[in-house]
Enzyme design. Sequence first.
Site, mmCIF file in Angstrom:
data_model
loop_
_atom_site.group_PDB
_atom_site.id
_atom_site.type_symbol
_atom_site.label_atom_id
_atom_site.label_comp_id
_atom_site.label_asym_id
_atom_site.label_seq_id
_atom_site.Cartn_x
_atom_site.Cartn_y
_atom_site.Cartn_z
ATOM 1 N N ASP A 161 24.131 -12.849 36.224
ATOM 2 C CA ASP A 161 23.093 -13.229 35.275
ATOM 3 C C ASP A 161 22.622 -14.637 35.638
ATOM 4 O O ASP A 161 23.355 -15.401 36.283
ATOM 5 C CB ASP A 161 23.668 -13.195 33.856
ATOM 6 C CG ASP A 161 22.690 -13.706 32.825
ATOM 7 O OD1 ASP A 161 21.548 -13.217 32.813
ATOM 8 O OD2 ASP A 161 23.058 -14.600 32.049
ATOM 9 N N ASP A 193 27.322 -14.268 30.734
ATOM 10 C CA ASP A 193 27.878 -15.089 29.653
ATOM 11 C C ASP A 193 27.314 -14.767 28.284
ATOM 12 O O ASP A 193 27.774 -15.318 27.282
ATOM 13 C CB ASP A 193 27.621 -16.572 29.935
ATOM 14 C CG ASP A 193 26.176 -16.969 29.658
ATOM 15 O OD1 ASP A 193 25.269 -16.165 29.983
ATOM 16 O OD2 ASP A 193 25.952 -18.054 29.105
ATOM 17 N N ASP A 203 24.649 -9.428 28.134
ATOM 18 C CA ASP A 203 25.360 -9.014 29.343
ATOM 19 C C ASP A 203 26.528 -8.075 29.045
ATOM 20 O O ASP A 203 27.107 -7.500 29.980
ATOM 21 C CB ASP A 203 25.907 -10.246 30.083
ATOM 22 C CG ASP A 203 24.803 -11.184 30.538
ATOM 23 O OD1 ASP A 203 23.779 -10.682 31.024
ATOM 24 O OD2 ASP A 203 24.969 -12.407 30.401
#
Length: 785
Positions: free
Chosen positions: A468, A673, A677
């Site tokens: 990410d 995080d 996600d």
Amino acid sequence: MARDLVCGMTVDPEKAAAQVDYDGKTYFFCAQGCARKFSADPERYLNRSANALPADAAAKPTLIPPAALSPVPTPAQRQIRYTCPMHPEIIQLGPGACAKCGMALEPMDVAAEETPDAEYISMRNRFYFSVILTVPVLVLGMFGEKLGLHLSGGARNWIELSLATPVVLWAGWPFFERFWSSVINRSPNMFTLIGLGTGAAFLDSIVATIFPQFFPASFREMDGAVPVYFEAAAVITTLVLLGQVLELGARAKTSSAIRALLKLTPQIAHRLDGADAEQDIALDLVQKGDRLRVRPGERIPVDGVLLEGASAVDESMITGEPMPVEKSAGDPLTGGTLNTSGSFVMRAERVGSASTLAQIVKLVSEAQRSRAPMQRLADKVAAIFVPAVVVAAILTFVAWSVTGPQPRLAHALVNAVAVLIIACPCALGLATPMSIMVAVGKGAGVGVLVRNAEALEKLAAVDTLVVDKTGTLTEGKPSVVSIAVVEGSGWTEDGLLQLAASAERSSEHPLARAIVHEAQARGLQLTEADGFSATFGGGVQADVSDNRVLAGTPEFLKSKNVQQSQQAQNLCAGFGADRSFAGTLVLVAVNSALAGVIALADAVKETTPQALTDLRDEGIRMVMLTGDREFSAEAIAKQLHLEEVRAGVQPGQKAEIIAELKNQGRIVAMAGDGVNDAPALVAADVGIAMGTGTDVAIESAGITLLKGDLRGIVRARKLSRATIRNIKQNLLFAFLYNALGIPVAAGVLYPFFGWLLSPMIASAAMSFSSVSVIANALRLRSLEL
């Protein structure tokens, strides 16, 4: 899905162990034994169909939002469905153990309120109880003489019997139940080995204590007493209980991620009636079309559309983007996102299971159940090893009974028991858990938190890393990256920043806080501002040291009649032409003239470039997924030399992309995080969460980097490879030990050398093998990471 009419389990017809055609209909069963019972008396089981599971028992999990929970659980909440993580076709109401592998079943239905895990509490209490009684048994049996405890053989045996019996028959009773289940279902597993080894040691010791005359003189000690093995049975039971406590404790965390997601939704909503009177109602009473008020600092209750007012909404749980999004009439709103400023009225559009947050919960839940647990080599070999040990013990008994010296029966019994004792899976069972336990402790010391052994095992084989952007590659919050002043304006960078920060100090906007933070970091002295005012979505104005200061968007400054010279326009255009810049510009005007531009962006972490370089050197394919804009994603990718980028990706799409990569034969790790996600973290072969991220992401991942540093992945991979190597060494030793020990215990050396392996020596050899496995696992503590 079909239901086994004999045992009540839910089975997949394509994977059923057996099927029976009766009265023009086909019935499916989880085991051959169930099929035989049905064939013998079909009507008996067909008449019990009224007690079957509900027709939708195999449906997707029921998600109970917080508002739906009542102080007294409803019958539906009590009747939670459980399934086996290794055999998903096994579904039943209430907790228990899998009939095929003996593994504890996991809940399919998740409620926001966490309830005590009855099985974990039971195993923990059994373990504590067994430790208290096992320690004196071990000391008395192995070191009694050395400690000066000169007891007669009979007295010592009866003391050990009284201490070991509660351990084996009460504390270890669940293992015997699973052992018996593995026998009747013809599915040998680790509990088959545990039941055989512990049961053989314990039964042999009872016979030796109550009927010592059955044993020949050659197997008696110097004082004529027959050796017993209560300590072996008690220690094995205690060690297995310890493993169960550790496993159940870790697996209990799998539902924490879903509970954290459910708790993002407020339990009440403020509904407005036709007269605009406000009433607080439970979330599950909200209906499509209701008008709801949302105050500053509250989470939006359901998906909908903003009707009246304006605000800035933190949507990072959905997009991962740290910048709050300005919302005005007609803009869509997502349930669970945070209203950071301003009060507004919204219309509910998607409620209950149709909301975006509920869909994320559903994805996480499904991904958790579909993820296969670590396949231990010991379990795979057990299907062959267990029957082989039983056959070896039977052949040993028959051979000694027919051809052995007198007394043949006693020799046959003792040698058969020796075979079972030396084949006891103590070393085999410790091979993997001990290495994992030491590795987890080692990883924690360097900021790598391993949440399950499966992730540690698979990480060594990962060939694709999906990352990410926000909060993983970057800091996850806006910061000042550049300040440019208009030539001839008379201002320096620090002077312009000091004026802007003094004006912004009264604002709560994230960009304003970033500007103030940069000024404080540079040690600039901020002054009091007079006449402060803020325009929503535009900017601020204030009087600072006799200067009228404006800071905001180009449109805001234009509305205040600020003149922009050609040089000033070129200054702003320069940032737009820089493809490595993916941030926001705040224009600063002093006394109606543009003085400069402050550029803010989500800065790349200092450790990220080196971490990506190290991972590339290991041959890892890198893919960046982000819910952010394509322009922002490409800018970060260019800065970090990332070639594969997918931007504007929604949470559900992230999980789909992970599945797509896995279908290509890739072993995928996902690093993220945020709440957005979570589905991808549990869908990946290995989920890696930043310790600086959300609790949901951390709970959903198998590995957490406590310092939020991607270099931890390099350390974790090194730890993973060392751990797998250590496990293979332990398993190899355990299997070689059994391969050599079983023939010796069976007496193959007796015709040549007259050697027999008494159960006492077999027990000592078993203990030595366990100590060797533990010593080898402890070598991981010296690993340099």
